[in-house]
Design an enzyme around this catalytic site. Sequence first.
Site, PDB file in Angstrom:
ATOM      1  CG  ASP A   1     -28.153 -45.496  46.971  1.00  0.00           C
ATOM      2  OD1 ASP A   1     -27.376 -46.464  46.960  1.00  0.00           O
ATOM      3  OD2 ASP A   1     -27.981 -44.470  46.292  1.00  0.00           O
TER       4      ASP A   1
ATOM      5  CG  PHE B   1     -21.486 -47.366  34.834  1.00  0.00           C
ATOM      6  CD1 PHE B   1     -20.848 -48.577  34.657  1.00  0.00           C
ATOM      7  CD2 PHE B   1     -21.758 -46.586  33.718  1.00  0.00           C
ATOM      8  CE1 PHE B   1     -20.487 -49.012  33.391  1.00  0.00           C
ATOM      9  CE2 PHE B   1     -21.409 -47.009  32.448  1.00  0.00           C
ATOM     10  CZ  PHE B   1     -20.776 -48.225  32.272  1.00  0.00           C
TER      11      PHE B   1
ATOM     12  CE  LYS C   1     -20.329 -46.737  45.726  1.00  0.00           C
ATOM     13  NZ  LYS C   1     -21.681 -47.168  45.393  1.00  0.00           N
TER      14      LYS C   1
ATOM     15  CE  LYS D   1     -54.303 -51.308  44.253  1.00  0.00           C
ATOM     16  NZ  LYS D   1     -55.310 -51.317  43.227  1.00  0.00           N
TER      17      LYS D   1
ATOM     18  CG  ASN E   1     -33.358 -46.615  38.760  1.00  0.00           C
ATOM     19  OD1 ASN E   1     -33.156 -47.025  37.634  1.00  0.00           O
ATOM     20  ND2 ASN E   1     -32.920 -47.271  39.829  1.00  0.00           N
TER      21      ASN E   1
ATOM     22  N   PRO F   1     -28.133 -52.445  50.998  1.00  0.00           N
ATOM     23  CG  PRO F   1     -27.873 -54.663  50.331  1.00  0.00           C
ATOM     24  CD  PRO F   1     -28.902 -53.675  50.798  1.00  0.00           C
ATOM     25  CG  ASP F   2     -22.495 -49.236  47.941  1.00  0.00           C
ATOM     26  OD1 ASP F   2     -22.136 -49.983  47.003  1.00  0.00           O
ATOM     27  OD2 ASP F   2     -22.385 -48.004  47.905  1.00  0.00           O
ATOM     28  CB  ILE F   3     -24.054 -54.552  45.421  1.00  0.00           C
ATOM     29  CG1 ILE F   3     -25.534 -54.653  45.801  1.00  0.00           C
ATOM     30  CG2 ILE F   3     -23.532 -55.888  44.920  1.00  0.00           C
ATOM     31  CD1 ILE F   3     -26.463 -54.849  44.599  1.00  0.00           C
TER      32      ILE F   3
ATOM     33  CE  LYS G   1     -21.796 -41.865  43.872  1.00  0.00           C
ATOM     34  NZ  LYS G   1     -22.851 -41.601  42.897  1.00  0.00           N
TER      35      LYS G   1
HETATM   36  O1  PMT Z   1     -29.799 -48.828  31.954  1.00  0.00           O
HETATM   37  P1  PMT Z   1     -29.706 -47.616  31.021  1.00  0.00           P
HETATM   38  O2  PMT Z   1     -31.051 -47.026  30.715  1.00  0.00           O
HETATM   39  O3  PMT Z   1     -28.878 -47.924  29.785  1.00  0.00           O
HETATM   40  O4  PMT Z   1     -28.923 -46.467  31.823  1.00  0.00           O
HETATM   41  C1  PMT Z   1     -27.564 -46.622  32.120  1.00  0.00           C
HETATM   42  C2  PMT Z   1     -27.231 -46.107  33.538  1.00  0.00           C
HETATM   43  C3  PMT Z   1     -27.468 -44.603  33.591  1.00  0.00           C
HETATM   44  C4  PMT Z   1     -28.117 -46.814  34.576  1.00  0.00           C
HETATM   45  C5  PMT Z   1     -25.729 -46.467  33.796  1.00  0.00           C
HETATM   46  O5  PMT Z   1     -24.948 -45.859  32.813  1.00  0.00           O
HETATM   47  C6  PMT Z   1     -25.268 -46.005  35.175  1.00  0.00           C
HETATM   48  O6  PMT Z   1     -24.813 -44.896  35.351  1.00  0.00           O
HETATM   49  N1  PMT Z   1     -25.400 -46.899  36.198  1.00  0.00           N
HETATM   50  C7  PMT Z   1     -25.083 -46.588  37.590  1.00  0.00           C
HETATM   51  C8  PMT Z   1     -26.124 -45.688  38.166  1.00  0.00           C
HETATM   52  C9  PMT Z   1     -25.991 -45.545  39.654  1.00  0.00           C
HETATM   53  O7  PMT Z   1     -26.735 -46.130  40.359  1.00  0.00           O
HETATM   54  O8  PMT Z   1     -24.982 -44.827  40.060  1.00  0.00           O
HETATM   55  P2  PMT Z   1     -24.636 -44.594  41.644  1.00  0.00           P
HETATM   56  O9  PMT Z   1     -23.767 -43.414  41.607  1.00  0.00           O
HETATM   57  O10 PMT Z   1     -25.877 -44.556  42.463  1.00  0.00           O
HETATM   58  O11 PMT Z   1     -23.827 -45.881  42.070  1.00  0.00           O
HETATM   59  C10 PMT Z   1     -22.415 -45.995  41.925  1.00  0.00           C
HETATM   60  C11 PMT Z   1     -22.042 -47.429  41.681  1.00  0.00           C
HETATM   61  O12 PMT Z   1     -22.366 -48.235  42.823  1.00  0.00           O
HETATM   62  C12 PMT Z   1     -22.760 -48.075  40.508  1.00  0.00           C
HETATM   63  O13 PMT Z   1     -21.831 -48.904  39.849  1.00  0.00           O
HETATM   64  C13 PMT Z   1     -23.868 -48.900  41.159  1.00  0.00           C
HETATM   65  O14 PMT Z   1     -24.180 -50.056  40.384  1.00  0.00           O
HETATM   66  C14 PMT Z   1     -23.258 -49.281  42.497  1.00  0.00           C
HETATM   67  N2  PMT Z   1     -24.232 -49.385  43.591  1.00  0.00           N
HETATM   68  C15 PMT Z   1     -25.007 -48.323  43.916  1.00  0.00           C
HETATM   69  C16 PMT Z   1     -25.879 -48.427  44.987  1.00  0.00           C
HETATM   70  C17 PMT Z   1     -25.952 -49.627  45.705  1.00  0.00           C
HETATM   71  N3  PMT Z   1     -26.774 -49.764  46.719  1.00  0.00           N
HETATM   72  N4  PMT Z   1     -25.177 -50.659  45.365  1.00  0.00           N
HETATM   73  C18 PMT Z   1     -24.321 -50.550  44.306  1.00  0.00           C
HETATM   74  O15 PMT Z   1     -23.599 -51.518  43.984  1.00  0.00           O
END
Ligand code: PMT
Length: 400
Positions: free
Chosen positions: A279, A324, A342, A289, A210, A305-307, A338
């Site tokens: 995810d 975030f 979480k 390749k 991403n 995994p969702d960390i 979330k």
């Molecule tokens: O890096 P930049 O270019 O500055 O951009 C910043 C950002 C947009 C990446 C940042 O501000 C941000 O929003 N990060 C979280 C993006 C995200 O993956 O959101 P989510 O809604 O998918 O996940 C929710 C939370 O769970 C996040 O804290 C994520 O780190 C965590 N997560 C998500 C998926 C996963 N498998 N494991 C996780 O721990």
Amino acid sequence: MERLRGKTVLVGVTGSIAAYKAAELVRWLVKCGAGVQVIMTRAAQQFLTPLTLQALSGRPVLTDLFDLGLESEIGHIHAARSVDLVLVAPATANTLAKMACGIADNYLTTVLLAVEAPVVVCPAMNHKMYTHPATQDNLAALRRRGVWIVEPASGPLACGEEGHGRLADLSLILETVCRALTPQTLRGKRVLVSAGPTWEPFDPVRFITNPSSGKMGFALAVEAARRGAHVDLVSGPTALPDPPGLITHHVTTARDMEHVVRMLAHEAHLVIMAAAVSDYRPEEAAPHKFKKDDADLEIRLVRNPDILAGLGKDKKPGQILVGFAAETQDLVRNATEKLHRKNLDLIVANDLTQPGAGFRTDTNVVKVLDRGGGVEEWPCLSKEAIARRLLDRIEALGTT
Ligand code: PMT
């Protein structure tokens, strides 16, 4: 470095060959919005002219303690009173020794005795002079008195020898200046921040990812370190240099990130997950390749995994977890879901449809949600300003 905007920094330049680097340092401080007043010792003027630093700082350089014009108003005391910080760069063994003993025999050392603002010194000299017990004792005495020391770097020295004695990198000096200007509200705390994207490979040269640049997470890690925390930054692949003064752990996939985050979270008082973790990952990564042919290619994706959810499940008493959420619709509803699922203390929701928000930009537009249903809406701010405000908000929770 918004922290420097509007601050007055007094830069003391002493007689080391590294004095020429003071020109670049002054230029950077001015570029960051600081007002810079330079004082040069007599020896420093053998290496660099006051005119150069006067042109770069836009102010007359102070050199002579007995200047009748300036001292009619006791200029050295005025200089000491009016600054936010004193930076001595480069600092010779001679000036360090005078500082340690309280000798005031020139403009700089006189101001240093009178000043109450934080002092940062950046030694630069031959490595034998640096490691000499006299210099080391002087540095230890200064450290005990709360002076910030920026350790010199190793490498080839002007004298032709190799060793520890080169003036530290400019980025480290500027970062130390920012720290010295920041109240140490997180001293003694361990903070873990994740940043950047993850790469989920399906062959050795292709992967799912991403657009995360890491800027948001890096800004948070830097701000926490400025407040005195021990910071571990766990970062997916980004183009950003490792921030000075904290530990950066480089990872690639979500499973790598999980491994390192789980290991470090154990001891962390505060965890902020700003990383954009994938995810899903391809079920298999081919060892070679993929070769093109006319058929379509199907890749089966499996859940990563969702960390953060894992950390929420095993949350230590008193630990603060901040997530975030990057959303394109139903921002508050999705982020709230979330936050609770979480087991987080706060969630920062970015609305990716807003200009200036989310991935890659230097700014962000966020809403901060807490467990009690509170929603704070912040205007478009630089990621550095968001980091400051978010850490203030976290500190206000009271448990860090
Ligand atoms: O890096 P930049 O270019 O500055 O951009 C910043 C950002 C947009 C990446 C940042 O501000 C941000 O929003 N990060 C979280 C993006 C995200 O993956 O959101 P989510 O809604 O998918 O996940 C929710 C939370 O769970 C996040 O804290 C994520 O780190 C965590 N997560 C998500 C998926 C996963 N498998 N494991 C996780 O721990």
